[in-house]
Design a protein around this motif. Structure first.
Motif, PDB file in Angstrom:
ATOM      1  N   ILE A  53      24.608  30.986  31.548  1.00 14.52           N
ATOM      2  CA  ILE A  53      23.935  31.642  32.674  1.00 14.52           C
ATOM      3  C   ILE A  53      24.859  31.673  33.881  1.00 14.52           C
ATOM      4  CG2 ILE A  53      22.010  31.482  34.306  1.00 14.52           C
ATOM      5  CD1 ILE A  53      20.390  30.218  32.028  1.00 14.52           C
ATOM      6  N   GLY A  54      25.535  30.542  34.092  1.00 11.61           N
ATOM      7  CA  GLY A  54      26.445  30.452  35.235  1.00 11.61           C
ATOM      8  C   GLY A  54      27.593  31.429  35.104  1.00 11.61           C
ATOM      9  N   ALA A  55      28.066  31.616  33.881  1.00 12.16           N
ATOM     10  CA  ALA A  55      29.176  32.549  33.665  1.00 12.16           C
ATOM     11  C   ALA A  55      28.749  33.963  34.048  1.00 12.16           C
ATOM     12  CB  ALA A  55      29.619  32.502  32.206  1.00 12.16           C
ATOM     13  N   GLY A  56      27.517  34.347  33.653  1.00 12.74           N
ATOM     14  CA  GLY A  56      27.030  35.674  34.007  1.00 12.74           C
ATOM     15  C   GLY A  56      26.897  35.836  35.504  1.00 12.74           C
ATOM     16  N   ALA A  57      26.394  34.794  36.146  1.00 11.76           N
ATOM     17  CA  ALA A  57      26.240  34.863  37.601  1.00 11.76           C
ATOM     18  C   ALA A  57      27.586  34.943  38.279  1.00 11.76           C
ATOM     19  CB  ALA A  57      25.465  33.629  38.083  1.00 11.76           C
ATOM     20  N   GLY A  58      28.538  34.161  37.711  1.00 19.98           N
ATOM     21  CA  GLY A  58      29.880  34.169  38.307  1.00 19.98           C
ATOM     22  C   GLY A  58      30.536  35.518  38.163  1.00 19.98           C
ATOM     23  N   ALA A  59      30.343  36.154  37.029  1.00 23.05           N
ATOM     24  CA  ALA A  59      30.940  37.472  36.820  1.00 23.05           C
ATOM     25  C   ALA A  59      30.383  38.456  37.840  1.00 23.05           C
ATOM     26  CB  ALA A  59      30.655  37.967  35.399  1.00 23.05           C
ATOM     27  N   GLY A  60      29.073  38.345  38.094  1.00 16.36           N
ATOM     28  CA  GLY A  60      28.474  39.227  39.094  1.00 16.36           C
ATOM     29  C   GLY A  60      29.074  38.984  40.462  1.00 16.36           C
ATOM     30  N   ALA A  61      29.329  37.723  40.800  1.00 19.16           N
ATOM     31  CA  ALA A  61      29.921  37.412  42.093  1.00 19.16           C
ATOM     32  C   ALA A  61      31.335  37.967  42.182  1.00 19.16           C
ATOM     33  CB  ALA A  61      29.940  35.902  42.308  1.00 19.16           C
ATOM     34  N   GLY A  62      32.078  37.833  41.074  1.00 20.71           N
ATOM     35  CA  GLY A  62      33.454  38.343  41.075  1.00 20.71           C
ATOM     36  C   GLY A  62      33.480  39.843  41.243  1.00 20.71           C
ATOM     37  N   THR A  63      32.562  40.519  40.570  1.00 24.18           N
ATOM     38  CA  THR A  63      32.500  41.972  40.683  1.00 24.18           C
ATOM     39  C   THR A  63      32.138  42.379  42.096  1.00 24.18           C
ATOM     40  OG1 THR A  63      31.820  42.121  38.375  1.00 24.18           O
ATOM     41  CG2 THR A  63      31.427  44.062  39.755  1.00 24.18           C
ATOM     42  N   ALA A  64      31.286  41.634  42.729  1.00 25.04           N
ATOM     43  CA  ALA A  64      30.900  41.935  44.105  1.00 25.04           C
ATOM     44  C   ALA A  64      32.116  41.881  45.022  1.00 25.04           C
ATOM     45  CB  ALA A  64      29.836  40.956  44.578  1.00 25.04           C
ATOM     46  N   VAL A  65      33.002  40.938  44.757  1.00 22.05           N
ATOM     47  CA  VAL A  65      34.222  40.834  45.559  1.00 22.05           C
ATOM     48  C   VAL A  65      35.057  42.092  45.398  1.00 22.05           C
ATOM     49  CG1 VAL A  65      36.395  39.597  45.853  1.00 22.05           C
ATOM     50  CG2 VAL A  65      34.279  38.324  45.491  1.00 22.05           C
ATOM     51  N   VAL A  66      35.176  42.555  44.152  1.00 22.68           N
ATOM     52  CA  VAL A  66      35.956  43.766  43.886  1.00 22.68           C
ATOM     53  C   VAL A  66      35.304  44.971  44.557  1.00 22.68           C
ATOM     54  CG1 VAL A  66      36.774  45.338  42.096  1.00 22.68           C
ATOM     55  CG2 VAL A  66      36.851  42.863  41.719  1.00 22.68           C
ATOM     56  N   LEU A  67      33.998  45.087  44.477  1.00 19.60           N
ATOM     57  CA  LEU A  67      33.296  46.226  45.056  1.00 19.60           C
ATOM     58  C   LEU A  67      33.476  46.292  46.570  1.00 19.60           C
ATOM     59  CD1 LEU A  67      29.962  46.155  43.041  1.00 19.60           C
ATOM     60  CD2 LEU A  67      31.724  47.931  42.959  1.00 19.60           C
ATOM     61  N   SER A  68      33.664  45.175  47.212  1.00 18.58           N
ATOM     62  CA  SER A  68      33.781  45.162  48.665  1.00 18.58           C
ATOM     63  C   SER A  68      35.231  45.279  49.129  1.00 18.58           C
ATOM     64  CB  SER A  68      33.168  43.876  49.232  1.00 18.58           C
ATOM     65  OG  SER A  68      33.903  42.751  48.771  1.00 18.58           O
ATOM     66  N   THR A  69      36.170  45.411  48.202  1.00 21.60           N
ATOM     67  CA  THR A  69      37.581  45.454  48.554  1.00 21.60           C
ATOM     68  C   THR A  69      38.232  46.721  48.001  1.00 21.60           C
ATOM     69  OG1 THR A  69      37.655  43.046  48.430  1.00 21.60           O
ATOM     70  CG2 THR A  69      39.764  44.200  48.449  1.00 21.60           C
ATOM     71  N   ARG A  70      38.878  47.488  48.859  1.00 18.18           N
ATOM     72  CA  ARG A  70      39.611  48.664  48.399  1.00 18.18           C
ATOM     73  C   ARG A  70      40.942  48.238  47.789  1.00 18.18           C
ATOM     74  NH1 ARG A  70      37.511  53.458  50.099  1.00 18.18           N
ATOM     75  NH2 ARG A  70      36.053  53.398  51.838  1.00 18.18           N
ATOM     76  N   GLY A  71      41.548  49.162  47.033  1.00 18.62           N
ATOM     77  CA  GLY A  71      42.842  48.888  46.438  1.00 18.62           C
ATOM     78  C   GLY A  71      43.969  48.997  47.454  1.00 18.62           C
ATOM     79  N   ASP A  72      45.203  48.912  46.956  1.00 21.73           N
ATOM     80  CA  ASP A  72      46.367  49.010  47.826  1.00 21.73           C
ATOM     81  C   ASP A  72      46.461  50.398  48.440  1.00 21.73           C
ATOM     82  OD1 ASP A  72      47.058  46.437  47.186  1.00 21.73           O
ATOM     83  OD2 ASP A  72      48.410  47.027  45.562  1.00 21.73           O
ATOM     84  N   ALA A  73      47.149  50.482  49.579  1.00 20.37           N
ATOM     85  CA  ALA A  73      47.362  51.763  50.242  1.00 20.37           C
ATOM     86  C   ALA A  73      48.425  52.568  49.505  1.00 20.37           C
ATOM     87  CB  ALA A  73      47.789  51.536  51.690  1.00 20.37           C
ATOM     88  N   ALA A  74      48.328  53.867  49.604  1.00 23.49           N
ATOM     89  CA  ALA A  74      49.386  54.746  49.101  1.00 23.49           C
ATOM     90  C   ALA A  74      50.398  54.905  50.229  1.00 23.49           C
ATOM     91  CB  ALA A  74      48.813  56.089  48.697  1.00 23.49           C
ATOM     92  N   GLU A  75      51.659  54.676  49.923  1.00 19.62           N
ATOM     93  CA  GLU A  75      52.673  54.674  50.975  1.00 19.62           C
ATOM     94  C   GLU A  75      53.945  55.392  50.546  1.00 19.62           C
ATOM     95  OE1 GLU A  75      53.504  50.707  52.219  1.00 19.62           O
ATOM     96  OE2 GLU A  75      51.690  50.540  53.438  1.00 19.62           O
ATOM     97  N   ILE A  76      54.621  55.955  51.547  1.00 16.13           N
ATOM     98  CA  ILE A  76      55.980  56.470  51.397  1.00 16.13           C
ATOM     99  C   ILE A  76      56.799  55.750  52.449  1.00 16.13           C
ATOM    100  CG2 ILE A  76      57.496  58.492  51.518  1.00 16.13           C
ATOM    101  CD1 ILE A  76      55.070  60.213  50.846  1.00 16.13           C
TER     102      ILE A  76
END
Length: 222
Positions: free
Chosen positions: A179-202
């Motif tokens: 159960i904890g693993a499932g909850a943890g996965a949800g928490a980890g995904t939430a972190v990803v959802l709230s964070t954009r990827g790297d910027a595109a740069e030249i």
């Protein structure tokens, strides 16, 4: 009779002398006119405008002068580059090495969350010529894309799962760990959802190559 002959000879001599004198004056006048017309002709030729047409497909090799990024730029922003190779027509240098070529940010997409990747699209739109003129140009656009963050996302989700499993194990054994693993996965995904990827740069000083989309006529003076 002798006097008449002498008079006739004198008259002929005078006529010949006048003819020679007139011919000499005429020749000198023509030479003077020709000599006087040369500088004027050269000046007139020098003042005549000339033009060159840069055909569609003409390649522009430029180098950026600053870093371009989706974090710091938005669509419509301008930037500067410099020519790496001159634009010439015969002996006429239309734009030398180092000439400024202005560009424009066509699009600066910071990317969505999880799967979205930032993209930066640019194009060139103004050329500064050797005689100080500014010419509008149109080039194809160029798009750069940020590196994907899938590995980083997997790491974040993995960390969340591990923490959740540890907490679940402490709370209720094996079942709690699941159960904890499932909850943890949800928490980890939430972190990803709230964070954009790297910027595109030249980066600054980056060599870039563009092509003209349409012909451009550049006017100048000889």
């Amino acid at each position: 009779m002798k006097m008449q002959k002498n008079g006739f000879l004198w008259t002929v001599s005078l006529a010949v002398a006048l003819a020679v004198l007139q011919a000499g004056c005429q020749q000198a006048g023509e030479e003077g006119a020709a000599a006087g017309s040369k500088p004027g002709s050269a000046s007139a030729a020098a003042a005549q405008p000339r033009s060159a047409t840069l055909a569609a497909g003409t390649v522009l090799h430029v180098r950026t002068t600053t870093t371009l990024s989706t974090d710091s730029h938005k669509a419509g922003d301008t930037f500067m580059t410099t020519l790496m190779e001159p634009l010439t027509q015969g002996a006429w240098v239309i734009a030398p090495v180092g000439a400024t070529v202005e560009g424009r940010i066509v699009d600066a997409d910071k990317g969505g969350r999880v799967e979205g990747v930032a993209r930066l699209t640019i194009a060139l739109d103004r050329l500064h010529t050797a005689d100080g003129r500014t010419v509008d140009i149109s080039t194809q656009s160029m798009t750069v894309q940020a590196k994907t963050t899938k590995s980083k996302d997997a790491t974040k989700v993995g960390i969340g799962t591990g923490i959740g499993a540890a907490v679940g194990a402490i709370a209720g054994g094996g079942k709690g760990a699941a159960i904890g693993a499932g909850a943890g996965a949800g928490a980890g995904t939430a972190v990803v959802l709230s964070t954009r990827g790297d910027a595109a740069e030249i980066g600054s000083e980056t060599p870039l190559t563009f092509e003209l989309q349409s012909p451009v006529t550049v006017a100048g003076k000889r």
